[in-house]
Design a protein around this motif. Structure first.
Motif, mmCIF file in Angstrom:
data_model
loop_
_atom_site.group_PDB
_atom_site.id
_atom_site.type_symbol
_atom_site.label_atom_id
_atom_site.label_comp_id
_atom_site.label_asym_id
_atom_site.label_seq_id
_atom_site.Cartn_x
_atom_site.Cartn_y
_atom_site.Cartn_z
ATOM 1 N N MET A 1 0.820 -1.209 0.000
ATOM 2 C CA MET A 1 0.000 0.000 0.000
ATOM 3 C C MET A 1 0.854 1.259 0.000
ATOM 4 S SD MET A 1 -3.208 -0.996 2.483
ATOM 5 C CE MET A 1 -4.082 0.518 2.124
ATOM 6 N N GLY A 5 -0.208 4.455 -2.126
ATOM 7 C CA GLY A 5 -1.087 5.128 -1.183
ATOM 8 C C GLY A 5 -1.365 6.580 -1.503
ATOM 9 N N ARG A 10 -8.580 6.363 -0.944
ATOM 10 C CA ARG A 10 -9.080 5.401 0.048
ATOM 11 C C ARG A 10 -10.604 5.515 -0.010
ATOM 12 N NH1 ARG A 10 -7.076 2.994 4.817
ATOM 13 N NH2 ARG A 10 -8.639 2.651 6.443
ATOM 14 N N THR A 147 -5.010 -4.354 -2.322
ATOM 15 C CA THR A 147 -5.141 -3.264 -1.347
ATOM 16 C C THR A 147 -6.598 -2.923 -1.073
ATOM 17 O OG1 THR A 147 -4.935 -1.531 -3.061
ATOM 18 C CG2 THR A 147 -2.907 -2.292 -1.993
#
Length: 318
Positions: A1, A5, A10, A147
């Protein structure tokens, strides 16, 4: 991740009171339709392309895609500042083609299915020496897709079941590997379109060869055979697989549009269709459904509405 990221969103884990009341389960929808490029596919493409050695990236990127992988590759390649060329089936929705070009990729349309576009991309790659980024059959692509599962379990650690849509199997393999490594008691169930059940057939022993013909409104699931790398992982870690019809997928699309005011594409609605149409027992369970994408052609809404009517009558859906 850590590698991706900062490049991907998210996405929220969302509930619907209507859905919970209808199913008797505690249903959580992972809204990857709100992801960058409108699909989870950017996770795998980003992980693969950002991890390439400079010598490979400089050769340029080539890929084959039914639409969502194309956009992920195009965006990741643009962020890496390298050229990309994507082969897409002729029936790919115009919205996905336009978006791929918008992210900076060159697009070549040809063939009726992903597999035909894939063969054309391989031929071009062999001639030009570009770096191929597979839509699902690649360890780094699968890791990127995994993920999604890690986020879901960070957001709700006591999920009991996770339903995942299946085309070539990259998302299912990546998520199953991640879940079983950290939360082995969570059940993983793959959901495939009845009109393109290659992975389902392999998994259940109904057939081991590639399909001659595939047909489904879920264009992201139009794959004639599972991946050589993805399927052994699916066979090892996935607990079960089910199929849903086009009518049931359409029903889930219309549910999301009418009840949740959210537009979801066919592949993205598959896992939800399995819940709504009771292909999986969710009574009293905490269940995660991956809403994998939202790149749908708005002009086809009337088609989905008409198809959904028979499923609503059959399953007594509101």
């Amino acid at each position: 991740m850590e590698r991706i990221g900062h490049q991907v969103h998210r996405t929220p884990l969302k509930q619907s009171a209507t859905l919970n009341a209808y199913t008797g389960g505690d249903i959580y929808m992972k809204m990857e339709n709100l992801q960058r490029t409108g699909s989870f596919k950017v996770r795998g493409a980003m992980n693969k392309i950002m991890s390439l050695p400079e010598v490979d990236a400089e050769k340029g990127i080539i890929a084959a895609s039914a639409g969502n992988h194309a956009q992920g590759v195009a965006l990741a390649a643009a962020m890496r500042n390298v050229p990309s060329k994507i082969f897409m089936p002729k029936r790919t929705p115009s919205t996905k083609v336009a978006a791929t070009r918008h992210y900076g990729a060159g697009v070549v349309l040809g063939g009726d299915t992903y597999n035909e576009a894939f063969q054309s991309a391989l031929e071009d790659q062999q001639q030009r020496g570009s770096t191929f980024v597979h839509a699902f059959d690649d360890p780094k692509v699968m890791a990127g897709q995994g993920t999604v599962a890690l986020e879901m379990l960070q957001q709700l650690s006591d999920l009991e079941v996770i339903l995942v849509p299946v085309g070539g199997g990259g998302l299912l393999a990546g998520m199953a590997s991640a879940v079983k490594a950290f939360h082995p008691k969570v059940r993983i169930i793959g959901v495939q379109a009845l009109g393109a059940p290659a992975t389902y057939n392999f998994f259940t022993g109904r057939g081991k060869g590639p399909l001659e013909h595939v047909h489904t409104i879920a264009d992201g699931l139009l794959v004639k055979k599972p991946g050589e790398l993805t399927f052994p992982i699916i066979k090892k870690y996935v607990d079960d697989m089910v199929t849903v019809t086009d009518e049931e997928i359409s029903c889930a699309i219309m549910f999301m549009l009418e009840r949740e005011k959210t537009l979801v594409e066919g592949a993205g609605a598959a896992s939800l269709a399995a819940v709504i149409c009771k292909k999986v027992n969710v009574q009293g369970k905490k269940v995660g459904c991956v809403i994998s994408g939202g790149n749908i052609d708005p002009g086809k809404i009337s088609v989905f509405r008409d198809l959904s009517k028979s499923a609503r009558q059959l399953h007594h859906i509101l």
